[in-house]
Design a protein around this motif. Structure first.
Motif, PDB file in Angstrom:
ATOM      1  N   TYR A 111      11.622  -9.965 -23.917  1.00  0.00           N
ATOM      2  CA  TYR A 111      10.917  -8.723 -24.238  1.00  0.00           C
ATOM      3  C   TYR A 111      11.516  -8.058 -25.474  1.00  0.00           C
ATOM      4  O   TYR A 111      10.788  -7.577 -26.354  1.00  0.00           O
TER       5      TYR A 111
ATOM      6  N   HIS B 284       9.438  -7.530 -28.842  1.00  0.00           N
ATOM      7  CA  HIS B 284       9.288  -6.157 -29.334  1.00  0.00           C
ATOM      8  C   HIS B 284       9.888  -6.015 -30.726  1.00  0.00           C
ATOM      9  O   HIS B 284       9.318  -5.356 -31.603  1.00  0.00           O
TER      10      HIS B 284
ATOM     11  N   ILE C 218       4.703  -2.904 -25.290  1.00  0.00           N
ATOM     12  CA  ILE C 218       5.226  -3.208 -23.949  1.00  0.00           C
ATOM     13  C   ILE C 218       4.086  -3.368 -22.941  1.00  0.00           C
ATOM     14  O   ILE C 218       4.085  -4.324 -22.150  1.00  0.00           O
TER      15      ILE C 218
ATOM     16  N   LEU D 291       2.835  -6.828 -23.426  1.00  0.00           N
ATOM     17  CA  LEU D 291       3.757  -7.889 -23.021  1.00  0.00           C
ATOM     18  C   LEU D 291       3.757  -8.116 -21.508  1.00  0.00           C
ATOM     19  O   LEU D 291       3.973  -9.246 -21.060  1.00  0.00           O
ATOM     20  N   VAL D 292       3.513  -7.066 -20.721  1.00  0.00           N
ATOM     21  CA  VAL D 292       3.562  -7.247 -19.265  1.00  0.00           C
ATOM     22  C   VAL D 292       2.402  -8.111 -18.765  1.00  0.00           C
ATOM     23  O   VAL D 292       2.430  -8.580 -17.624  1.00  0.00           O
TER      24      VAL D 292
ATOM     25  N   LEU E 116      12.340  -4.672 -16.321  1.00  0.00           N
ATOM     26  CA  LEU E 116      11.513  -3.877 -17.221  1.00  0.00           C
ATOM     27  C   LEU E 116      12.147  -2.508 -17.455  1.00  0.00           C
ATOM     28  O   LEU E 116      12.120  -1.982 -18.576  1.00  0.00           O
TER      29      LEU E 116
ATOM     30  N   VAL F 180      14.766  -2.938 -20.067  1.00  0.00           N
ATOM     31  CA  VAL F 180      14.155  -3.015 -21.397  1.00  0.00           C
ATOM     32  C   VAL F 180      13.830  -1.615 -21.913  1.00  0.00           C
ATOM     33  O   VAL F 180      14.144  -1.264 -23.064  1.00  0.00           O
ATOM     34  N   LEU F 181      13.205  -0.793 -21.080  1.00  0.00           N
ATOM     35  CA  LEU F 181      12.818   0.553 -21.500  1.00  0.00           C
ATOM     36  C   LEU F 181      14.047   1.415 -21.781  1.00  0.00           C
ATOM     37  O   LEU F 181      14.028   2.254 -22.693  1.00  0.00           O
TER      38      LEU F 181
ATOM     39  N   MET G 228      15.437   0.281 -25.142  1.00  0.00           N
ATOM     40  CA  MET G 228      14.531   0.760 -26.174  1.00  0.00           C
ATOM     41  C   MET G 228      14.776   2.244 -26.469  1.00  0.00           C
ATOM     42  O   MET G 228      14.848   2.656 -27.629  1.00  0.00           O
TER      43      MET G 228
END
Length: 237
Positions: free
Chosen positions: A98, A102, A152, A155-156, A166, A169-170, A173
């Motif tokens: 991811y 991104h 995002i 991507l899911v 996830l 990842v957030l 980010m």
């Protein structure tokens, strides 16, 4: 159904907005503690950064809310809750996938935003922060916010990921977006100037982008900048 989607989008917008205020607020407080006076005289700019960022939070929440509703109500997306649905080694791999995807999207859209017309129409809002502060991470024109809001949620649908991964990842980010703009380097010198710093982006690398504009377009990794000849090293504070 429409009411449920709207409520989901509103809830996600609130979450993104609160996450921004808490994270940027924490880093702004850390800046005040570690670098007293760094933001002196920037009150008007900071108010503008917060206003643009909250508008961006509203935009980010719309696709996120629609996708979250579809995941819960209809099983859309490749997001899974059972940690054993995939091998455990896939958890860190999915986070890396991811971030890499991104980062590639961000590099090319960001570089495109520096073409004269897109810059004048949209990206100039972000670069109006001189110097950027911890509040500038989401200070985007709505058109630029749209390019960031869709990646995002897209991507899911493509890459399976555990809901906890996830969240990682957030978190990355958000933290990197804020820390790269706060005007000082929070990572130790040995890391920034060592092997890791040659491939990972920190505030020192992104500072040069805000100094020279036509370079250092990446978000997490220096890979695309190195491949495309747009890496001009580290900036100075």
């Amino acid at each position: 159904m429409l009411v449920a989607i709207l409520l989901s989008a509103l809830a996600m917008s609130l979450i993104v907005g609160i996450r921004y205020l808490l994270t940027s607020g924490a880093f702004a407080w850390a800046t005040r503690y570690r670098k007293p006076g760094l933001y002196r005289g920037l009150d008007r700019q900071i108010r503008r950064e917060i206003a643009w960022s909250l508008a961006s939070a509203l935009i980010y929440g719309v696709p996120a809310g629609v996708v979250a509703w579809g995941w819960q109500a209809h099983g859309w997306t490749q997001v899974y809750a059972d940690v054993h649905a995939f091998p455990l080694w896939y958890l860190p791999l999915s986070v890396l996938l991811y971030l890499a995807a991104h980062d590639g999207w961000f590099y090319w859209t960001h570089r495109w935003m520096h073409r004269p017309r897109p810059f004048r129409i949209a990206h100039a809002v972000h670069h109006a922060s001189r110097p950027p502060t911890a509040w500038a991470a989401m200070s985007f024109h709505p058109w630029e916010a749209v390019t960031g809001a869709v990646v995002i949620p897209a991507l899911v649908f493509l890459i399976p990921i555990h809901v906890g991964a996830l969240g990682v990842v957030l978190t990355i980010m958000t933290v990197m977006g804020v820390s790269n703009h706060m005007g000082w380097e929070m990572f130790p010198r040995w890391m920034v100037h060592g092997p890791a710093g040659r491939w990972l982006i920190t505030a020192s690398h992104h500072q040069r982008h805000h100094e020279q504009y036509a370079c250092n377009y990446g978000l997490y990794f220096r890979v695309w900048d190195r491949l495309c000849g747009t890496d001009r090293g580290l900036g100075h504070f």
